[in-house]
Write a protein that holds these residues in place. Structure first.
Motif, PDB file in Angstrom:
ATOM      1  N   ASP A  36       0.184  -0.869  -0.071  1.00 14.84           N
ATOM      2  CA  ASP A  36       0.124   0.044   0.284  1.00 14.84           C
ATOM      3  C   ASP A  36       0.649   1.550  -0.374  1.00 14.84           C
ATOM      4  O   ASP A  36       0.442   2.488  -0.883  1.00 14.84           O
ATOM      5  CB  ASP A  36      -1.108   0.202   0.895  1.00 14.84           C
ATOM      6  N   ARG A  37       1.943   1.124   0.677  1.00 14.31           N
ATOM      7  CA  ARG A  37       2.589   2.100   0.787  1.00 14.31           C
ATOM      8  C   ARG A  37       3.640   2.918  -0.993  1.00 14.31           C
ATOM      9  O   ARG A  37       3.609   3.830  -0.877  1.00 14.31           O
ATOM     10  CB  ARG A  37       3.422   1.805   1.530  1.00 14.31           C
ATOM     11  N   PHE A  38       4.337   1.327  -1.116  1.00 16.59           N
ATOM     12  CA  PHE A  38       4.482   1.851  -2.415  1.00 16.59           C
ATOM     13  C   PHE A  38       3.523   2.133  -3.517  1.00 16.59           C
ATOM     14  O   PHE A  38       4.106   2.855  -4.528  1.00 16.59           O
ATOM     15  CB  PHE A  38       5.044   0.465  -3.019  1.00 16.59           C
ATOM     16  N   HIS A  39       2.017   1.346  -3.544  1.00 14.56           N
ATOM     17  CA  HIS A  39       1.531   2.100  -4.400  1.00 14.56           C
ATOM     18  C   HIS A  39       0.694   3.636  -3.610  1.00 14.56           C
ATOM     19  O   HIS A  39       0.752   4.559  -5.106  1.00 14.56           O
ATOM     20  CB  HIS A  39       0.375   1.278  -4.708  1.00 14.56           C
ATOM     21  N   GLU A  40       0.699   3.972  -2.704  1.00 14.16           N
ATOM     22  CA  GLU A  40       0.665   5.748  -2.408  1.00 14.16           C
ATOM     23  C   GLU A  40       1.824   6.720  -3.223  1.00 14.16           C
ATOM     24  O   GLU A  40       0.955   8.005  -3.441  1.00 14.16           O
ATOM     25  CB  GLU A  40       0.156   5.430  -1.345  1.00 14.16           C
ATOM     26  N   LEU A  41       2.875   6.122  -3.546  1.00 16.22           N
ATOM     27  CA  LEU A  41       3.992   6.602  -3.398  1.00 16.22           C
ATOM     28  C   LEU A  41       3.984   6.420  -4.565  1.00 16.22           C
ATOM     29  O   LEU A  41       4.009   7.533  -6.066  1.00 16.22           O
ATOM     30  CB  LEU A  41       5.578   5.706  -3.296  1.00 16.22           C
ATOM     31  N   LEU A  42       3.603   5.433  -6.149  1.00 22.09           N
ATOM     32  CA  LEU A  42       3.026   5.726  -7.339  1.00 22.09           C
ATOM     33  C   LEU A  42       2.393   6.744  -7.717  1.00 22.09           C
ATOM     34  O   LEU A  42       2.796   7.455  -8.272  1.00 22.09           O
ATOM     35  CB  LEU A  42       2.746   4.849  -7.447  1.00 22.09           C
ATOM     36  N   LYS A  43       0.743   6.718  -6.813  1.00 22.70           N
ATOM     37  CA  LYS A  43      -0.125   7.639  -6.897  1.00 22.70           C
ATOM     38  C   LYS A  43       0.123   8.934  -6.848  1.00 22.70           C
ATOM     39  O   LYS A  43       0.250  10.235  -7.904  1.00 22.70           O
ATOM     40  CB  LYS A  43      -1.059   7.502  -6.201  1.00 22.70           C
ATOM     41  N   SER A  44       1.011   9.321  -5.886  1.00 21.47           N
ATOM     42  CA  SER A  44       1.448  10.727  -5.943  1.00 21.47           C
ATOM     43  C   SER A  44       2.788  11.487  -6.745  1.00 21.47           C
ATOM     44  O   SER A  44       2.714  12.833  -6.826  1.00 21.47           O
ATOM     45  CB  SER A  44       2.071  10.816  -3.768  1.00 21.47           C
ATOM     46  N   GLY A  45       2.868  10.554  -7.826  1.00 18.15           N
ATOM     47  CA  GLY A  45       4.074  10.952  -8.539  1.00 18.15           C
ATOM     48  C   GLY A  45       3.671  10.714  -9.634  1.00 18.15           C
ATOM     49  O   GLY A  45       4.527  10.958 -10.241  1.00 18.15           O
ATOM     50  N   GLY A  46       2.296  10.585  -9.863  1.00 17.37           N
ATOM     51  CA  GLY A  46       1.714  10.917 -11.773  1.00 17.37           C
ATOM     52  C   GLY A  46       1.069   9.239 -11.911  1.00 17.37           C
ATOM     53  O   GLY A  46       0.750   9.332 -13.065  1.00 17.37           O
ATOM     54  N   ALA A  47       1.032   8.581 -10.898  1.00 19.79           N
ATOM     55  CA  ALA A  47       0.102   6.774 -11.385  1.00 19.79           C
ATOM     56  C   ALA A  47      -0.954   8.054 -11.269  1.00 19.79           C
ATOM     57  O   ALA A  47      -1.943   7.699 -11.007  1.00 19.79           O
ATOM     58  CB  ALA A  47       0.902   6.090 -10.722  1.00 19.79           C
ATOM     59  N   ARG A  48      -2.235   6.983 -12.527  1.00 22.74           N
ATOM     60  CA  ARG A  48      -3.366   7.378 -12.440  1.00 22.74           C
ATOM     61  C   ARG A  48      -4.188   6.085 -12.119  1.00 22.74           C
ATOM     62  O   ARG A  48      -4.742   6.070 -10.904  1.00 22.74           O
ATOM     63  CB  ARG A  48      -3.993   6.871 -13.551  1.00 22.74           C
TER      64      ARG A  48
ATOM     65  N   ASP B  38       7.697   9.321 -15.829  1.00 20.86           N
ATOM     66  CA  ASP B  38       8.945   9.807 -15.074  1.00 20.86           C
ATOM     67  C   ASP B  38       8.765   9.723 -13.401  1.00 20.86           C
ATOM     68  O   ASP B  38       9.078   9.992 -12.250  1.00 20.86           O
ATOM     69  CB  ASP B  38       8.282  11.374 -15.190  1.00 20.86           C
ATOM     70  N   ALA B  39       7.203   8.869 -13.094  1.00 16.55           N
ATOM     71  CA  ALA B  39       6.528   8.707 -11.556  1.00 16.55           C
ATOM     72  C   ALA B  39       7.810   7.122 -10.779  1.00 16.55           C
ATOM     73  O   ALA B  39       7.963   6.935 -10.380  1.00 16.55           O
ATOM     74  CB  ALA B  39       5.834   8.388 -11.224  1.00 16.55           C
ATOM     75  N   LEU B  40       8.178   6.775 -11.729  1.00 19.09           N
ATOM     76  CA  LEU B  40       8.855   5.134 -11.765  1.00 19.09           C
ATOM     77  C   LEU B  40      10.208   5.459 -11.186  1.00 19.09           C
ATOM     78  O   LEU B  40      10.827   4.443 -10.233  1.00 19.09           O
ATOM     79  CB  LEU B  40       8.628   4.722 -12.881  1.00 19.09           C
ATOM     80  N   ALA B  41      10.940   6.787 -11.171  1.00 17.62           N
ATOM     81  CA  ALA B  41      12.373   7.356 -10.129  1.00 17.62           C
ATOM     82  C   ALA B  41      11.850   6.733  -8.848  1.00 17.62           C
ATOM     83  O   ALA B  41      13.146   5.978  -8.020  1.00 17.62           O
ATOM     84  CB  ALA B  41      13.223   8.027 -11.074  1.00 17.62           C
ATOM     85  N   GLU B  42      11.362   7.589  -9.163  1.00 16.37           N
ATOM     86  CA  GLU B  42      11.194   8.183  -7.185  1.00 16.37           C
ATOM     87  C   GLU B  42      10.925   6.315  -6.093  1.00 16.37           C
ATOM     88  O   GLU B  42      11.469   6.259  -5.163  1.00 16.37           O
ATOM     89  CB  GLU B  42      10.709   9.220  -6.523  1.00 16.37           C
ATOM     90  N   TYR B  43       9.605   6.043  -7.123  1.00 16.23           N
ATOM     91  CA  TYR B  43       9.159   4.449  -6.932  1.00 16.23           C
ATOM     92  C   TYR B  43       9.616   3.558  -6.217  1.00 16.23           C
ATOM     93  O   TYR B  43      10.261   2.862  -5.225  1.00 16.23           O
ATOM     94  CB  TYR B  43       7.746   4.324  -7.747  1.00 16.23           C
ATOM     95  N   GLU B  44      11.119   3.597  -7.891  1.00 17.74           N
ATOM     96  CA  GLU B  44      12.146   1.858  -7.712  1.00 17.74           C
ATOM     97  C   GLU B  44      13.581   2.431  -6.477  1.00 17.74           C
ATOM     98  O   GLU B  44      13.783   1.457  -5.833  1.00 17.74           O
ATOM     99  CB  GLU B  44      13.027   2.086  -8.752  1.00 17.74           C
ATOM    100  N   ARG B  45      13.671   4.021  -6.250  1.00 13.01           N
ATOM    101  CA  ARG B  45      14.194   4.616  -5.442  1.00 13.01           C
ATOM    102  C   ARG B  45      13.768   4.314  -3.186  1.00 13.01           C
ATOM    103  O   ARG B  45      14.304   3.069  -3.344  1.00 13.01           O
ATOM    104  CB  ARG B  45      14.707   5.878  -4.929  1.00 13.01           C
ATOM    105  N   ALA B  46      12.648   4.224  -3.503  1.00 14.76           N
ATOM    106  CA  ALA B  46      11.817   3.501  -2.612  1.00 14.76           C
ATOM    107  C   ALA B  46      12.272   1.918  -2.269  1.00 14.76           C
ATOM    108  O   ALA B  46      12.184   1.550  -1.192  1.00 14.76           O
ATOM    109  CB  ALA B  46      10.991   4.011  -2.451  1.00 14.76           C
TER     110      ALA B  46
END
Length: 123
Positions: free
Chosen positions: A24-36, A71-79
């Motif tokens: 859930d935390r990973f997916h929230e990070l994706l959504k905040s980064g631009g995932a639809r 573009d949202a994947l960079a921060e997601y993969e870092r986490a």
């Protein structure tokens, strides 16, 4: 927007609730980064690994599919890299049907299996 699929392999020592909270935390990070949208999440559960990772013979598998801008994947993969409970992950472009755990014994035979011919055999 592109469609992606991610495979998470968590440490099998984590409880189901801890795995769910991390996903859930990973997916929230994706959504905040631009995932639809997170289109599918499938918990495969604990399974034996082909080889030990960090001295663990088992892992907890979770498969997820989502729509996101690249573009949202960079921060997601870092986490993902920073999470100690995550043994391995793989993010790929998604282009097919949702995955499900399946045994080779229960899969539908392929066309070349049904013919009973082996291309490598010479007559």
């Amino acid at each position: 927007m592109k469609n992606y699929e991610v495979v998470y392999i968590f440490d099998s020592q984590l409880t189901d609730e801890e795995v769910g909270a991390r996903v859930d935390r990973f997916h929230e990070l994706l959504k905040s980064g631009g995932a639809r949208d997170i289109t599918a999440v499938d918990h495969w559960g604990r399974r034996q690994l082909a080889y030990p990772i960090r001295n663990r013979p088992n892992g907890y598998y979770v498969i997820a599919q989502f729509e996101s801008v690249p573009d949202a994947l960079a921060e997601y993969e870092r986490a993902l890299k920073l999470d100690e409970g995550l043994l391995r992950y793989l993010v790929v472009l998604y282009g097919g049907e949702p995955t499900a755990p399946m045994s080779v014994a229960t899969r539908q035979p392929r066309k070349d299996d049904e013919d009973g011919e082996d291309e490598d055999e010479e007559d």
